[in-house]
Design a protein around this motif. Structure first.
Motif, PDB file in Angstrom:
ATOM      1  N   CYS A   9      35.744  17.531  19.050  1.00 39.10           N
ATOM      2  CA  CYS A   9      35.326  17.420  17.650  1.00 39.10           C
ATOM      3  C   CYS A   9      36.260  18.279  16.798  1.00 39.10           C
ATOM      4  CB  CYS A   9      33.874  17.863  17.454  1.00 39.10           C
ATOM      5  SG  CYS A   9      33.278  17.547  15.770  1.00 39.10           S
ATOM      6  N   TRP A  10      36.762  17.691  15.747  1.00 36.61           N
ATOM      7  CA  TRP A  10      37.589  18.401  14.758  1.00 36.61           C
ATOM      8  C   TRP A  10      36.622  19.187  13.881  1.00 36.61           C
ATOM      9  CZ3 TRP A  10      42.423  15.765  12.355  1.00 36.61           C
ATOM     10  CH2 TRP A  10      42.953  16.531  11.314  1.00 36.61           C
ATOM     11  N   VAL A  11      36.767  20.477  13.830  1.00 35.98           N
ATOM     12  CA  VAL A  11      35.883  21.319  13.015  1.00 35.98           C
ATOM     13  C   VAL A  11      36.701  21.964  11.896  1.00 35.98           C
ATOM     14  CG1 VAL A  11      34.357  23.348  13.026  1.00 35.98           C
ATOM     15  CG2 VAL A  11      34.354  21.773  14.981  1.00 35.98           C
ATOM     16  N   GLY A  12      36.316  21.627  10.677  1.00 35.55           N
ATOM     17  CA  GLY A  12      37.061  22.164   9.536  1.00 35.55           C
ATOM     18  C   GLY A  12      36.236  23.096   8.667  1.00 35.55           C
ATOM     19  N   ALA A  13      34.915  23.060   8.866  1.00 35.22           N
ATOM     20  CA  ALA A  13      34.044  23.906   8.038  1.00 35.22           C
ATOM     21  C   ALA A  13      33.962  25.290   8.657  1.00 35.22           C
ATOM     22  CB  ALA A  13      32.666  23.267   7.940  1.00 35.22           C
ATOM     23  N   ARG A  69      29.828  16.327  20.329  1.00 35.26           N
ATOM     24  CA  ARG A  69      29.330  17.677  20.045  1.00 35.26           C
ATOM     25  C   ARG A  69      28.428  18.219  21.142  1.00 35.26           C
ATOM     26  NH1 ARG A  69      29.415  14.607  15.375  1.00 35.26           N
ATOM     27  NH2 ARG A  69      30.764  15.390  13.700  1.00 35.26           N
ATOM     28  N   ARG A 112      37.812   7.123  20.748  1.00 39.83           N
ATOM     29  CA  ARG A 112      37.585   8.478  20.245  1.00 39.83           C
ATOM     30  C   ARG A 112      36.455   8.501  19.238  1.00 39.83           C
ATOM     31  NH1 ARG A 112      37.120  11.399  16.375  1.00 39.83           N
ATOM     32  NH2 ARG A 112      37.446   9.548  15.081  1.00 39.83           N
ATOM     33  N   THR A 113      35.593   9.453  19.413  1.00 36.03           N
ATOM     34  CA  THR A 113      34.512   9.674  18.478  1.00 36.03           C
ATOM     35  C   THR A 113      34.173  11.157  18.601  1.00 36.03           C
ATOM     36  OG1 THR A 113      32.301   8.929  17.883  1.00 36.03           O
ATOM     37  CG2 THR A 113      32.780   8.975  20.205  1.00 36.03           C
ATOM     38  N   SER A 114      33.628  11.730  17.556  1.00 33.61           N
ATOM     39  CA  SER A 114      33.349  13.172  17.641  1.00 33.61           C
ATOM     40  C   SER A 114      32.241  13.432  18.651  1.00 33.61           C
ATOM     41  CB  SER A 114      32.937  13.711  16.276  1.00 33.61           C
ATOM     42  OG  SER A 114      34.021  13.661  15.387  1.00 33.61           O
ATOM     43  N   GLN A 122      27.866  26.696  13.411  1.00 34.75           N
ATOM     44  CA  GLN A 122      27.748  25.414  14.132  1.00 34.75           C
ATOM     45  C   GLN A 122      27.745  25.738  15.623  1.00 34.75           C
ATOM     46  OE1 GLN A 122      29.911  21.909  12.216  1.00 34.75           O
ATOM     47  NE2 GLN A 122      31.132  23.603  11.434  1.00 34.75           N
ATOM     48  N   SER A 162      30.605   6.113  14.570  1.00 30.55           N
ATOM     49  CA  SER A 162      30.280   6.234  13.143  1.00 30.55           C
ATOM     50  C   SER A 162      30.917   5.061  12.391  1.00 30.55           C
ATOM     51  CB  SER A 162      30.798   7.560  12.608  1.00 30.55           C
ATOM     52  OG  SER A 162      32.141   7.729  12.973  1.00 30.55           O
ATOM     53  N   ARG A 202      32.766   2.735   9.410  1.00 30.86           N
ATOM     54  CA  ARG A 202      34.015   2.832   8.641  1.00 30.86           C
ATOM     55  C   ARG A 202      33.953   1.882   7.454  1.00 30.86           C
ATOM     56  NH1 ARG A 202      34.456   6.738  11.278  1.00 30.86           N
ATOM     57  NH2 ARG A 202      36.261   7.520  12.418  1.00 30.86           N
TER      58      ARG A 202
HETATM   59  C1  LIG Z   1      39.106  17.730   8.245  1.00 25.63           C
HETATM   60  C2  LIG Z   1      37.875  17.480   9.094  1.00 25.63           C
HETATM   61  C3  LIG Z   1      36.888  18.449   9.125  1.00 25.63           C
HETATM   62  C4  LIG Z   1      35.755  18.250   9.927  1.00 25.63           C
HETATM   63  N1  LIG Z   1      34.835  19.264  10.038  1.00 25.63           N
HETATM   64  C5  LIG Z   1      33.769  19.101  10.828  1.00 25.63           C
HETATM   65  C6  LIG Z   1      32.857  20.178  11.016  1.00 25.63           C
HETATM   66  O1  LIG Z   1      33.023  21.275  10.503  1.00 25.63           O
HETATM   67  N2  LIG Z   1      31.789  19.961  11.841  1.00 25.63           N
HETATM   68  C7  LIG Z   1      31.586  18.772  12.477  1.00 25.63           C
HETATM   69  O2  LIG Z   1      30.611  18.661  13.210  1.00 25.63           O
HETATM   70  N3  LIG Z   1      32.449  17.722  12.335  1.00 25.63           N
HETATM   71  C8  LIG Z   1      33.525  17.874  11.527  1.00 25.63           C
HETATM   72  N4  LIG Z   1      34.450  16.854  11.415  1.00 25.63           N
HETATM   73  C9  LIG Z   1      34.236  15.578  12.142  1.00 25.63           C
HETATM   74  C10 LIG Z   1      33.754  14.473  11.204  1.00 25.63           C
HETATM   75  O3  LIG Z   1      32.429  14.706  10.842  1.00 25.63           O
HETATM   76  C11 LIG Z   1      33.917  13.121  11.907  1.00 25.63           C
HETATM   77  O4  LIG Z   1      35.267  12.914  12.254  1.00 25.63           O
HETATM   78  C12 LIG Z   1      33.450  11.948  11.029  1.00 25.63           C
HETATM   79  O5  LIG Z   1      32.081  12.026  10.770  1.00 25.63           O
HETATM   80  C13 LIG Z   1      33.757  10.597  11.669  1.00 25.63           C
HETATM   81  O6  LIG Z   1      33.144  10.512  12.938  1.00 25.63           O
HETATM   82  P1  LIG Z   1      33.971  10.259  14.272  1.00 25.63           P
HETATM   83  O7  LIG Z   1      34.932  11.430  14.439  1.00 25.63           O
HETATM   84  O8  LIG Z   1      32.947  10.246  15.363  1.00 25.63           O
HETATM   85  O9  LIG Z   1      34.728   8.994  14.134  1.00 25.63           O
HETATM   86  C14 LIG Z   1      35.585  17.042  10.647  1.00 25.63           C
HETATM   87  C15 LIG Z   1      36.601  16.071  10.604  1.00 25.63           C
HETATM   88  C16 LIG Z   1      37.740  16.295   9.860  1.00 25.63           C
HETATM   89  C17 LIG Z   1      38.851  15.271   9.886  1.00 25.63           C
END
Ligand SMILES: Cc1cc2nc3c(=O)[nH]c(=O)nc-3n(C[C@H](O)[C@H](O)[C@H](O)COP(=O)(O)O)c2cc1C
Length: 175
Positions: A123-127, A16, A12-14, A68, A162, A164
């Motif tokens: 991708c987890w988006v929190g913003a 986009r 798993r990796t984000s 985004q 990414s 760690r």
């Molecule tokens: C609470 C939370 C909020 C996040 N918000 C965003 C976001 O708004 N936009 C985005 O592109 N990635 C967002 N991410 C993804 C992180 O940037 C990403 O998980 C982190 O850089 C590690 O990379 P990986 O997921 O590829 O391991 C968020 C992740 C978490 C857990």
């Protein structure tokens, strides 16, 4: 073929950038089934999942997420909502402000891992602006949007991992 959980955690990796291919609803249902199997304090299950396929609504979610753009480019966006009152009734302030957030985070992680298991990128988006998300989804006041998860087939096979912090940096062992 699905992946075992360790493989899914490792892979798993984000993601986009997504292919245009739609994601079968049967797979989305399986992913949501994984979400609801997450642990929750007192098994209150203080969550709701809004599944968005609609282009217009995805575009509004993208605007709400500080513009985004990849949010609207994903075939599916799952908005994870907490139900703070459900946790507050049993656990008071700790339920309202902590447990329901932890519970929905656990459900969100299940979504990410299950989707990876089915070969999907997420991708987890929190913003995002909570008020804008509430408005565009017409959420009842009982729901607090806490995360969006974009879901689709990754555009590229290539995985950019990414970094760690090292275990030595983050683990403290007491024997
Ligand atoms: C609470 C939370 C909020 C996040 N918000 C965003 C976001 O708004 N936009 C985005 O592109 N990635 C967002 N991410 C993804 C992180 O940037 C990403 O998980 C982190 O850089 C590690 O990379 P990986 O997921 O590829 O391991 C968020 C992740 C978490 C857990």
């Amino acid at each position: 073929m699905t992946k075992d959980v360790i493989t899914a955690i490792e892979e798993r990796t984000s993601i986009r950038k997504y292919k245009k291919d739609s994601v079968p609803e049967t797979i989305i249902t399986k992913i949501l089934d994984a979400a609801r199997k997450a642990p929750s304090a007192g098994n209150r299950q203080p969550w709701k999942f809004i599944v968005v396929y609609n282009e217009d609504v995805k575009s509004k979610l993208s605007d709400a997420a500080l513009k985004q753009k990849f949010v609207s480019s994903a075939p599916v966006v799952i908005v994870v909502c907490a139900e703070p009152e459900t946790s507050r009734k049993r656990f008071g302030e700790r339920g309202e402000n902590l447990y329901c957030i932890q519970d929905t985070a656990a459900a969100t992680q299940n979504i990410l891992l299950a989707a990876t298991g089915y070969g999907l990128g997420t991708c987890w988006v929190g913003a995002f602006s909570e008020s804008k998300v509430k408005e565009c989804l017409e959420l009842p006041v009982s729901l607090r949007p806490v995360a969006m998860v974009t879901v689709g087939y990754p555009e590229s096979e290539e995985i950019k991992r990414s970094g760690r912090r090292s275990l030595a940096d983050i683990v403290h062992i007491i024997k």
